[in-house]
Design an enzyme around this catalytic site. Structure first.
Site, PDB file in Angstrom:
ATOM      1  N   LYS A   1      31.268 -27.224  22.046  1.00  0.00           N
ATOM      2  CA  LYS A   1      30.755 -27.215  23.468  1.00  0.00           C
ATOM      3  C   LYS A   1      30.105 -27.701  23.842  1.00  0.00           C
ATOM      4  CE  LYS A   1      30.381 -22.455  22.899  1.00  0.00           C
ATOM      5  NZ  LYS A   1      30.170 -20.557  22.976  1.00  0.00           N
TER       6      LYS A   1
ATOM      7  N   HIS B   1      25.075 -12.965  21.052  1.00  0.00           N
ATOM      8  CA  HIS B   1      25.567 -13.317  22.453  1.00  0.00           C
ATOM      9  C   HIS B   1      26.225 -12.725  23.539  1.00  0.00           C
ATOM     10  CE1 HIS B   1      23.683 -16.773  19.591  1.00  0.00           C
ATOM     11  NE2 HIS B   1      23.703 -17.233  20.619  1.00  0.00           N
TER      12      HIS B   1
END
Length: 416
Positions: free
Chosen positions: A173, A287
């Site tokens: 990512k 997260h």
């Protein structure tokens, strides 16, 4: 661990739909893109005789070539002379573009600045990978710029922070912040290679080492009990020794093992789900609430510090659900404290935590998919956490952390 890409033949299958009306055609295009990239533990990257960095990401016939180096400003101040001398010794024509990379400038404006440098340098589309040297913010910025420039330009990553070595610099990512949202814009564009050299950590401040250990603790809490035991036993010493081999009590074996286990655990989770088609991800532990916490506390909290608060909060929820007994919960908090990581922050209001989870639900396609520790070293996913649970868990976390006193103590001990 070997990363095996999916490889199916490329096919174009025309289909004819016959109806009473005049015939028309549709074409269904089915293809797959084989993705292979390397993460390498590479000590001595800047040793003039070591060709690893100069040849990273290129074929034999493309060497030595030219390189655009995008370097974090702090890294350039510390290592700029050595980097320049290295590429000169290797006979590589190069230019250096310096970026003052931090969370507040993790935006498309900085990406465009990097793209402008790439365009001015006139890099070849395939034979001259950009080399990103810096922390996770820098490698994210360069990765996004490389994915956009000519729709895909190769690059190599040299993470210089611990969080970059075990987390931000080893996945697929890229991303930048948008408005008040963490990494809201991004792509999947892994580098050709990530080169990990712990020697860069020798000039890293203790707070930034602890910041990286938070991401290692993440994998330990939900996947690797041995790694958790290593952090519990040796974490503070590893920070004191800057994760180095020279002068360490064990010749650096502990640091190498911790970094190696963390990278292996992370890649083991990422590899089968690199494009995140499956949203039930162990690596999302820590997260779920932290994006909202980090952005609300910016620039006071580092990424790993926000993640640690999220992990502590999630551990409390797990305890309240009977997944984690009190002794394990207290042990987790002790390890966090020993690593000088915060477990609470004043921005953590009931409203913020609820809003953070609501935004995560949007990110996970309408489901919470909240990973919670199920004992230390294991996890399970839940999808039914209520607002009442959040409020009760936050009250317990504040009590467990000692509230503002704990925050003040952690802040005073973190250093630069």
């Amino acid at each position: 661990m070997t990363v095996q890409p999916n490889s199916t033949p490329q096919t174009v299958r025309p289909r004819l739909h016959t109806t009473a009306e005049p015939p028309h055609h549709t074409w269904q295009v089915s293809t797959s893109k084989a993705v292979t990239y390397e993460v390498m533990l590479s000590p001595g990257l800047l040793a003039p005789s070591n060709p690893t960095l100069a040849t990273a990401g290129v074929t034999e016939e493309a060497r030595p070539g030219r390189r655009l180096l995008v370097v974090d400003a702090t890294v350039h101040a510390l290592y700029g002379a050595r980097i320049g001398a290295y590429f000169a010794h290797q006979g590589v024509e190069h230019e250096v573009h310096v970026v003052d990379a931090h969370e507040s400038v993790k935006s498309m404006e900085t990406v465009f600045e990097i793209v402008d440098a790439m365009d001015s340098f006139g890099i070849s589309r395939r034979r001259e990978p950009v080399i990103a040297i810096g922390g996770g913010v820098l490698t994210d910025l360069v990765g996004l710029a490389a994915s956009l420039y000519r729709r895909s330009t190769p690059y190599a990553r040299v993470p210089t922070t611990l969080i970059g070595m075990v987390d931000a610099g080893i996945g697929a990512k890229t991303g930048v912040n948008f408005r008040q949202h963490k990494n809201r814009l991004g792509t999947y564009h892994p580098s050709a290679v990530t080169l990990v050299d712990r020697e860069f950590l020798a000039t890293l401040g203790p707070r930034h080492l602890s910041n990286g250990l938070a991401e290692i603790l993440k994998m330990a809490m939900v996947k690797d009990l041995v790694l958790f035991e290593q952090l519990a036993a040796h974490g503070p010493r590893l920070v004191d020794e800057r994760m180095q081999s020279a002068g360490s009590a064990d010749g650096g074996r502990g640091a190498e093992d911790v970094v190696g286990r963390a990278i292996h655990s992370m890649l083991e989770e990422l590899q089968p789900n690199l494009w995140e088609h499956e949203l039930r991800r162990l690596v999302d532990f820590g997260h779920s609430f932290s994006p909202a916490i980090e952005m609300a506390a910016l620039p006071e909290l580092l990424h790993g510090e926000a993640v640690c608060i999220d992990m502590a909060f999630s551990a409390v929820i797990a305890h309240q659900r009977g997944l984690l007994d009190r002794s394990d919960l207290e042990r987790i908090v002790r390890v966090m404290n020993s690593l000088i990581l915060p477990t609470w922050h004043p921005v953590c209001t009931p409203e913020l935590m609820a809003r953070g989870l609501a935004d995560t639900v949007k990110h996970r396609d309408g489901k919470q998919l909240l990973p919670l520790p199920d004992g230390i070293g294991h996890a399970r996913f839940v999808d039914d956490v209520s607002r009442t649970e959040l409020d009760e868990a936050l009250a317990m976390l504040l009590d467990l952390s000692g509230g503002a006193d704990a925050l003040a103590m952690a802040s005073g001990n973190r250093g630069a």
